[in-house]
Design a protein around this motif. Structure first.
Motif, PDB file in Angstrom:
ATOM      1  N   PHE A  13       0.847  -1.192   0.000  1.00 57.31           N
ATOM      2  CA  PHE A  13       0.000   0.000   0.000  1.00 57.31           C
ATOM      3  C   PHE A  13       0.885   1.246   0.000  1.00 57.31           C
ATOM      4  N   ARG A  15       0.837   4.925   0.570  1.00 59.52           N
ATOM      5  CA  ARG A  15      -0.045   5.874   1.238  1.00 59.52           C
ATOM      6  C   ARG A  15       0.012   7.271   0.638  1.00 59.52           C
ATOM      7  N   ASP A  19      -2.962  11.663   3.998  1.00 58.57           N
ATOM      8  CA  ASP A  19      -4.218  10.910   4.109  1.00 58.57           C
ATOM      9  C   ASP A  19      -5.435  11.823   4.112  1.00 58.57           C
ATOM     10  N   HIS A  90      -4.757   2.263  -3.443  1.00 60.41           N
ATOM     11  CA  HIS A  90      -3.336   2.539  -3.242  1.00 60.41           C
ATOM     12  C   HIS A  90      -2.483   1.272  -3.276  1.00 60.41           C
ATOM     13  N   GLU A 173       3.217  -1.552   4.048  1.00 62.28           N
ATOM     14  CA  GLU A 173       2.717  -0.203   3.805  1.00 62.28           C
ATOM     15  C   GLU A 173       3.893   0.763   3.690  1.00 62.28           C
ATOM     16  N   LEU A 175       4.807   4.755   3.348  1.00 59.79           N
ATOM     17  CA  LEU A 175       4.296   6.130   3.451  1.00 59.79           C
ATOM     18  C   LEU A 175       5.031   7.018   2.443  1.00 59.79           C
ATOM     19  N   GLN A 269       6.104  10.792   6.051  1.00 57.96           N
ATOM     20  CA  GLN A 269       5.364  11.581   5.071  1.00 57.96           C
ATOM     21  C   GLN A 269       6.087  12.876   4.726  1.00 57.96           C
TER      22      GLN A 269
END
Length: 320
Positions: A13, A15, A19, A90, A173, A175, A269
């Motif tokens: 995923f 991200r 978000d 995603h 995941e 980011l 992020q």
């Protein structure tokens, strides 16, 4: 922590940058504009160089490959990001993520080599002008590009093959808005020390050696230019290097900025936002740097735009 075997097909995923759903349309429009500007700008540079016989020189030969590499780099990352935002899906397969990381690594190292070669080209042109056509002959230029491209591909494949020997957790995941080899390694549940050492070593060599070559080349260039008696000759010599120095500063400046950010800031992020500075911004700005600071390129671009407008109005023989 539960582990998935490396032979199992995995979904990762991505991200993205945030978000926040309210910011998604803005990010989509912003990156779409940057993508279109990058593709259109670099495509114009390639068309101008190929259509103008005055630009069939080693310097513009390398610039053409730099523009193609910039287009390829942004095509690897941004369209997938735009698709993820549009569909709100995603997911990316493990194979797709690893392939993306491999291609990004190839493009970044190839760009570093190209900037080093272009500095060497300016060094020969200014310090040995009478031998320039002999030393920088077309065959030698092609060989330089092929060798550096081969090294870049081998480097990308080496990192990818090393990743395949690792095992990964179920919580996959990232980011980030695209896959990097370093980000993929953070997902592994096995020891990735050798992989990290390899990344550091290859990055130091394949980015550091071209940078050292650029510094040495410009040290000799500046020494030679300062010895010129004519101020007009000094201005002309420096003007041919201005665009290249701007691109070098943009590429390495943003690259080091991301590296420092990733070591100082413990916020994935924010690191992803910083990565935009080296993966998206330089490819977009490079065409402007070369077109605004180069008189020959300006004239060639004008001719291309005139011909394009003629084609749009169906004027016969516009490209003849």
């Amino acid at each position: 922590m539960e582990v998935k075997n490396k032979s199992v097909v995995l979904d990762i995923f991505l991200r993205g940058l945030t978000d926040d759903t309210e910011l998604q349309p803005f990010i989509f429009g912003f990156f779409l504009c940057m993508y279109l500007i990058t593709i259109f700008g670099n495509l114009l540079i390639i068309l101008a160089i190929n259509c103008d016989s005055h630009l069939h020189t080693p310097m513009y030969f390398f610039l053409c490959h730099l523009s193609f590499n910039d287009m390829y780099l942004i095509n690897i990352t941004v369209p997938n990001m735009l698709w993820n935002i549009q569909t709100q899906d995603h997911r990316i397969t493990f194979a797709g993520c690893l392939s993306q990381g491999c291609f990004v690594a190839v493009c970044v190292i190839f760009e570093s080599f190209l900037l080093g070669i272009m500095a060497y080209d300016r060094y020969i042109a200014i310090c040995f002008p009478l031998r320039y056509t002999v030393l920088m002959n077309p065959c030698f230029c092609v060989i330089l590009v092929l060798i550096t491209l081969f090294i870049s591909i081998v480097n990308g494949l080496l990192h990818s093959l090393m990743v395949l020997h690792l095992t990964f957790c179920t919580d996959l995941e990232i980011l980030h808005f695209f896959c990097e080899i370093a980000q993929i390694l953070k997902l592994t549940c096995s020891d990735s020390l050798i992989n990290n050492i390899l990344i550091f070593a290859t990055a130091s060599i394949f980015a550091g050696v071209p940078l050292l070559g650029i510094i040495l080349s410009y040290f000799h260039i500046i020494s030679t230019v300062l010895k010129m008696p004519s101020s007009e000759g000094k201005y002309k010599a420096f003007s041919t290097c201005g665009s290249h120095l701007s691109v070098v500063s943009l590429f390495y400046g943003t690259g080091f900025g991301v590296y420092i950010t990733s070591n100082v800031i413990d916020a994935p992020q924010k690191i992803a936002v910083a990565s935009v500075m080296y993966s998206v911004v330089p490819p977009m700005l490079n065409p402007f740097v070369y077109s605004l600071k180069n008189g020959d390129m300006k004239e060639a671009l004008k001719k291309v735009l005139v011909r394009l407008s003629s084609v749009m109005y169906d004027e016969p023989g516009a490209w003849l």
